[in-house]
Scaffold this motif. Structure first.
Motif, PDB file in Angstrom:
ATOM      1  N   VAL A   1      26.962  -8.062 -39.646  1.00 40.75           N
ATOM      2  CA  VAL A   1      26.992  -6.898 -40.537  1.00 40.75           C
ATOM      3  C   VAL A   1      27.594  -5.692 -39.831  1.00 40.75           C
ATOM      4  O   VAL A   1      28.403  -4.954 -40.393  1.00 40.75           O
ATOM      5  CB  VAL A   1      25.573  -6.583 -41.038  1.00 40.75           C
ATOM      6  CG1 VAL A   1      25.557  -5.262 -41.799  1.00 40.75           C
ATOM      7  CG2 VAL A   1      25.059  -7.697 -41.917  1.00 40.75           C
ATOM      8  N   SER A   2      27.205  -5.490 -38.575  1.00 37.67           N
ATOM      9  CA  SER A   2      27.723  -4.352 -37.811  1.00 37.67           C
ATOM     10  C   SER A   2      29.232  -4.440 -37.641  1.00 37.67           C
ATOM     11  O   SER A   2      29.944  -3.434 -37.721  1.00 37.67           O
ATOM     12  CB  SER A   2      27.040  -4.310 -36.438  1.00 37.67           C
ATOM     13  OG  SER A   2      27.521  -3.225 -35.676  1.00 37.67           O
ATOM     14  N   THR A   3      29.739  -5.647 -37.436  1.00 41.13           N
ATOM     15  CA  THR A   3      31.172  -5.840 -37.243  1.00 41.13           C
ATOM     16  C   THR A   3      31.948  -5.666 -38.547  1.00 41.13           C
ATOM     17  O   THR A   3      32.957  -4.955 -38.604  1.00 41.13           O
ATOM     18  CB  THR A   3      31.458  -7.238 -36.666  1.00 41.13           C
ATOM     19  OG1 THR A   3      30.782  -7.374 -35.410  1.00 41.13           O
ATOM     20  CG2 THR A   3      32.953  -7.449 -36.469  1.00 41.13           C
ATOM     21  N   LEU A   4      31.474  -6.305 -39.621  1.00 41.83           N
ATOM     22  CA  LEU A   4      32.189  -6.261 -40.892  1.00 41.83           C
ATOM     23  C   LEU A   4      32.142  -4.886 -41.540  1.00 41.83           C
ATOM     24  O   LEU A   4      33.069  -4.508 -42.261  1.00 41.83           O
ATOM     25  CB  LEU A   4      31.600  -7.296 -41.855  1.00 41.83           C
ATOM     26  CG  LEU A   4      31.816  -8.773 -41.483  1.00 41.83           C
ATOM     27  CD1 LEU A   4      31.173  -9.673 -42.529  1.00 41.83           C
ATOM     28  CD2 LEU A   4      33.307  -9.083 -41.363  1.00 41.83           C
ATOM     29  N   SER A   5      31.064  -4.127 -41.280  1.00 43.06           N
ATOM     30  CA  SER A   5      30.946  -2.814 -41.910  1.00 43.06           C
ATOM     31  C   SER A   5      32.000  -1.839 -41.415  1.00 43.06           C
ATOM     32  O   SER A   5      32.280  -0.840 -42.055  1.00 43.06           O
ATOM     33  CB  SER A   5      29.548  -2.233 -41.653  1.00 43.06           C
ATOM     34  OG  SER A   5      29.340  -2.054 -40.263  1.00 43.06           O
TER      35      SER A   5
ATOM     36  N   ASN B   1      29.699   5.514 -25.389  1.00 41.28           N
ATOM     37  CA  ASN B   1      30.353   4.738 -26.445  1.00 41.28           C
ATOM     38  C   ASN B   1      29.349   4.481 -27.573  1.00 41.28           C
ATOM     39  O   ASN B   1      28.432   3.669 -27.404  1.00 41.28           O
ATOM     40  CB  ASN B   1      30.862   3.414 -25.876  1.00 41.28           C
ATOM     41  CG  ASN B   1      31.682   2.634 -26.889  1.00 41.28           C
ATOM     42  OD1 ASN B   1      31.608   2.877 -28.090  1.00 41.28           O
ATOM     43  ND2 ASN B   1      32.462   1.684 -26.404  1.00 41.28           N
ATOM     44  N   PRO B   2      29.496   5.141 -28.726  1.00 39.66           N
ATOM     45  CA  PRO B   2      28.545   4.938 -29.826  1.00 39.66           C
ATOM     46  C   PRO B   2      28.482   3.494 -30.306  1.00 39.66           C
ATOM     47  O   PRO B   2      27.420   3.027 -30.733  1.00 39.66           O
ATOM     48  CB  PRO B   2      29.077   5.867 -30.927  1.00 39.66           C
ATOM     49  CG  PRO B   2      29.864   6.902 -30.206  1.00 39.66           C
ATOM     50  CD  PRO B   2      30.487   6.181 -29.044  1.00 39.66           C
ATOM     51  N   THR B   3      29.605   2.791 -30.246  1.00 43.95           N
ATOM     52  CA  THR B   3      29.615   1.391 -30.670  1.00 43.95           C
ATOM     53  C   THR B   3      28.736   0.538 -29.769  1.00 43.95           C
ATOM     54  O   THR B   3      28.000  -0.339 -30.231  1.00 43.95           O
ATOM     55  CB  THR B   3      31.053   0.848 -30.656  1.00 43.95           C
ATOM     56  OG1 THR B   3      31.881   1.655 -31.492  1.00 43.95           O
ATOM     57  CG2 THR B   3      31.081  -0.589 -31.157  1.00 43.95           C
ATOM     58  N   ARG B   4      28.798   0.809 -28.468  1.00 39.86           N
ATOM     59  CA  ARG B   4      27.947   0.081 -27.526  1.00 39.86           C
ATOM     60  C   ARG B   4      26.473   0.364 -27.789  1.00 39.86           C
ATOM     61  O   ARG B   4      25.638  -0.548 -27.758  1.00 39.86           O
ATOM     62  CB  ARG B   4      28.301   0.492 -26.103  1.00 39.86           C
ATOM     63  CG  ARG B   4      27.482  -0.225 -25.022  1.00 39.86           C
ATOM     64  CD  ARG B   4      27.787   0.367 -23.666  1.00 39.86           C
ATOM     65  NE  ARG B   4      27.458   1.790 -23.620  1.00 39.86           N
ATOM     66  CZ  ARG B   4      28.044   2.652 -22.801  1.00 39.86           C
ATOM     67  NH1 ARG B   4      28.998   2.275 -21.976  1.00 39.86           N
ATOM     68  NH2 ARG B   4      27.671   3.926 -22.806  1.00 39.86           N
ATOM     69  N   GLU B   5      26.149   1.612 -28.068  1.00 37.63           N
ATOM     70  CA  GLU B   5      24.760   1.966 -28.348  1.00 37.63           C
ATOM     71  C   GLU B   5      24.284   1.311 -29.644  1.00 37.63           C
ATOM     72  O   GLU B   5      23.121   0.925 -29.764  1.00 37.63           O
ATOM     73  CB  GLU B   5      24.605   3.485 -28.433  1.00 37.63           C
ATOM     74  CG  GLU B   5      25.092   4.241 -27.206  1.00 37.63           C
ATOM     75  CD  GLU B   5      24.495   3.703 -25.916  1.00 37.63           C
ATOM     76  OE1 GLU B   5      23.294   3.396 -25.881  1.00 37.63           O
ATOM     77  OE2 GLU B   5      25.251   3.598 -24.917  1.00 37.63           O
ATOM     78  N   GLN B   6      25.197   1.173 -30.600  1.00 37.87           N
ATOM     79  CA  GLN B   6      24.867   0.472 -31.844  1.00 37.87           C
ATOM     80  C   GLN B   6      24.535  -0.986 -31.559  1.00 37.87           C
ATOM     81  O   GLN B   6      23.598  -1.548 -32.137  1.00 37.87           O
ATOM     82  CB  GLN B   6      26.046   0.560 -32.818  1.00 37.87           C
ATOM     83  CG  GLN B   6      25.909  -0.309 -34.067  1.00 37.87           C
ATOM     84  CD  GLN B   6      24.892   0.227 -35.039  1.00 37.87           C
ATOM     85  OE1 GLN B   6      24.601   1.413 -35.023  1.00 37.87           O
ATOM     86  NE2 GLN B   6      24.353  -0.643 -35.885  1.00 37.87           N
ATOM     87  N   ARG B   7      25.271  -1.605 -30.648  1.00 35.17           N
ATOM     88  CA  ARG B   7      24.993  -2.994 -30.271  1.00 35.17           C
ATOM     89  C   ARG B   7      23.619  -3.107 -29.607  1.00 35.17           C
ATOM     90  O   ARG B   7      22.890  -4.081 -29.827  1.00 35.17           O
ATOM     91  CB  ARG B   7      26.073  -3.502 -29.316  1.00 35.17           C
ATOM     92  CG  ARG B   7      27.466  -3.605 -29.900  1.00 35.17           C
ATOM     93  CD  ARG B   7      27.588  -4.774 -30.877  1.00 35.17           C
ATOM     94  NE  ARG B   7      28.963  -4.996 -31.268  1.00 35.17           N
ATOM     95  CZ  ARG B   7      29.573  -4.412 -32.302  1.00 35.17           C
ATOM     96  NH1 ARG B   7      28.894  -3.544 -33.026  1.00 35.17           N
ATOM     97  NH2 ARG B   7      30.826  -4.684 -32.591  1.00 35.17           N
TER      98      ARG B   7
ATOM     99  N   ILE C   1      20.461  -5.444 -30.830  1.00 33.24           N
ATOM    100  CA  ILE C   1      19.700  -6.404 -30.022  1.00 33.24           C
ATOM    101  C   ILE C   1      18.210  -6.109 -30.095  1.00 33.24           C
ATOM    102  O   ILE C   1      17.377  -7.012 -30.270  1.00 33.24           O
ATOM    103  CB  ILE C   1      20.189  -6.360 -28.560  1.00 33.24           C
ATOM    104  CG1 ILE C   1      21.632  -6.874 -28.469  1.00 33.24           C
ATOM    105  CG2 ILE C   1      19.279  -7.187 -27.660  1.00 33.24           C
ATOM    106  CD1 ILE C   1      22.267  -6.671 -27.104  1.00 33.24           C
ATOM    107  N   ALA C   2      17.847  -4.825 -29.979  1.00 34.08           N
ATOM    108  CA  ALA C   2      16.434  -4.439 -30.049  1.00 34.08           C
ATOM    109  C   ALA C   2      15.842  -4.773 -31.410  1.00 34.08           C
ATOM    110  O   ALA C   2      14.697  -5.243 -31.509  1.00 34.08           O
ATOM    111  CB  ALA C   2      16.296  -2.944 -29.757  1.00 34.08           C
ATOM    112  N   LEU C   3      16.616  -4.563 -32.452  1.00 28.85           N
ATOM    113  CA  LEU C   3      16.150  -4.853 -33.803  1.00 28.85           C
ATOM    114  C   LEU C   3      15.900  -6.343 -33.985  1.00 28.85           C
ATOM    115  O   LEU C   3      14.888  -6.751 -34.574  1.00 28.85           O
ATOM    116  CB  LEU C   3      17.178  -4.361 -34.823  1.00 28.85           C
ATOM    117  CG  LEU C   3      16.808  -4.467 -36.301  1.00 28.85           C
ATOM    118  CD1 LEU C   3      15.564  -3.646 -36.598  1.00 28.85           C
ATOM    119  CD2 LEU C   3      17.970  -4.002 -37.174  1.00 28.85           C
ATOM    120  N   ALA C   4      16.806  -7.175 -33.477  1.00 29.84           N
ATOM    121  CA  ALA C   4      16.631  -8.619 -33.573  1.00 29.84           C
ATOM    122  C   ALA C   4      15.393  -9.075 -32.806  1.00 29.84           C
ATOM    123  O   ALA C   4      14.666  -9.980 -33.254  1.00 29.84           O
ATOM    124  CB  ALA C   4      17.882  -9.330 -33.042  1.00 29.84           C
ATOM    125  N   LEU C   5      15.134  -8.475 -31.645  1.00 33.28           N
ATOM    126  CA  LEU C   5      13.943  -8.805 -30.865  1.00 33.28           C
ATOM    127  C   LEU C   5      12.668  -8.469 -31.629  1.00 33.28           C
ATOM    128  O   LEU C   5      11.717  -9.262 -31.666  1.00 33.28           O
ATOM    129  CB  LEU C   5      13.966  -8.055 -29.536  1.00 33.28           C
ATOM    130  CG  LEU C   5      14.693  -8.730 -28.365  1.00 33.28           C
ATOM    131  CD1 LEU C   5      14.811  -7.755 -27.199  1.00 33.28           C
ATOM    132  CD2 LEU C   5      13.966  -9.993 -27.934  1.00 33.28           C
TER     133      LEU C   5
END
Length: 267
Positions: A74-78, A166-172, A176-180
């Protein structure tokens, strides 16, 4: 007799572990207006359950893999011209439907389906506790390590770029935290209520806070109170534990939302 032999103690520790990780992370979900994003990731968890049962692997590993895949997709396609709300709606409901269909083909799982959807905190084992607190510790460590960068990228992406963040890195990292959190919370509140544990305590804390750090702390306190209080209500009135926890958190949010209204009325 060990203290952990009591199933209520294990349940209380499990609820507390999930709340302490989900509530501070939920602050970023609220600040970034990612409520639907968290809901989509949580809904994908049931597909992870089905896959893990089909391949006889750890449910935690299956849910984590699918939740992380969903969040990253979702993060990539958005960022490629797709309407985010539409994309999230399609993927969230599709993943949930596919998961439910897949579970129906696995023998002996129908009985446990409600536990995966709404949680089964009273059946938490010592191993589950280890997974929950291990995952929660990782999430809290990740948030503590990247707090400043995450906060800057959330509040002002342009300022973050100028500061070398890098905001994109922070989004990643948030992904990861959300998936955990989704992976460790499924046993406690279930797929359908995970997003509520992320959003409701943080939303309640927002009404009581003047700084981001205070909001994260208050969210953890409210989340922990809701987990323990909801469990006590479930034990006293024989109600479902997961929904009781979320209902108490919703009540706290309602009460905190009335505080500014009372202050305005007095002034």
């Amino acid at each position: 007799m060990s203290l952990l032999d009591d199933f209520l103690i294990r349940a209380a520790l499990a609820g507390l572990g999930v709340a302490l990780a989900a509530a501070p992370l939920g602050c970023f979900v609220v600040w970034r207006r990612m409520a639907y994003f968290g809901d989509a990731t949580a809904h994908a968890a049931i597909l992870g359950v089905a896959l893990s049962l089909a391949f006889q692997t750890s449910v935690f590993a299956g849910v984590l893999a699918v939740a992380l895949t969903m969040a990253l997709t979702v993060s990539t396609l958005s960022g490629r011209g797709h309407a985010v709300d539409t994309l999230l709606g399609v993927m969230a409901h599709s993943a949930l439907a596919l998961g439910l269909v897949a579970v129906s083909f696995i023998d002996g799982v129908r009985i446990d389906l409600m536990a995966y959807l709404f949680g089964d905190i009273l059946s938490v084992s010592r191993t589950d506790l280890l997974v929950i607190w291990g995952g929660s510790t990782l999430v809290l460590g990740l948030l503590g390590w990247r707090w400043s960068a995450l906060l800057t990228a959330t509040l002002n992406p342009d300022l973050a770029w100028s500061a070398g963040i890098n905001p994109t890195r922070e989004q990643r990292i948030l992904t990861i935290a959300l998936a955990l959190v989704v992976a460790v919370a499924i046993k406690v509140v279930g797929v359908l209520l995970i997003a509520a544990m992320l959003i409701v305590p943080a939303a309640a804390a927002r009404n009581l806070s003047t700084t981001p750090e205070r909001m994260a702390l208050m969210a953890a306190v409210i989340g922990g109170f809701s987990a323990l209080g909801g469990l006590a209500i479930a034990w006293r009135f024989d109600t479902p534990a997961g929904p009781s926890i979320v209902s108490l958190a919703a009540l706290v949010f309602t009460l905190t939302a009335l505080i500014p209204m009372r202050q305005n009325a007095r002034s």
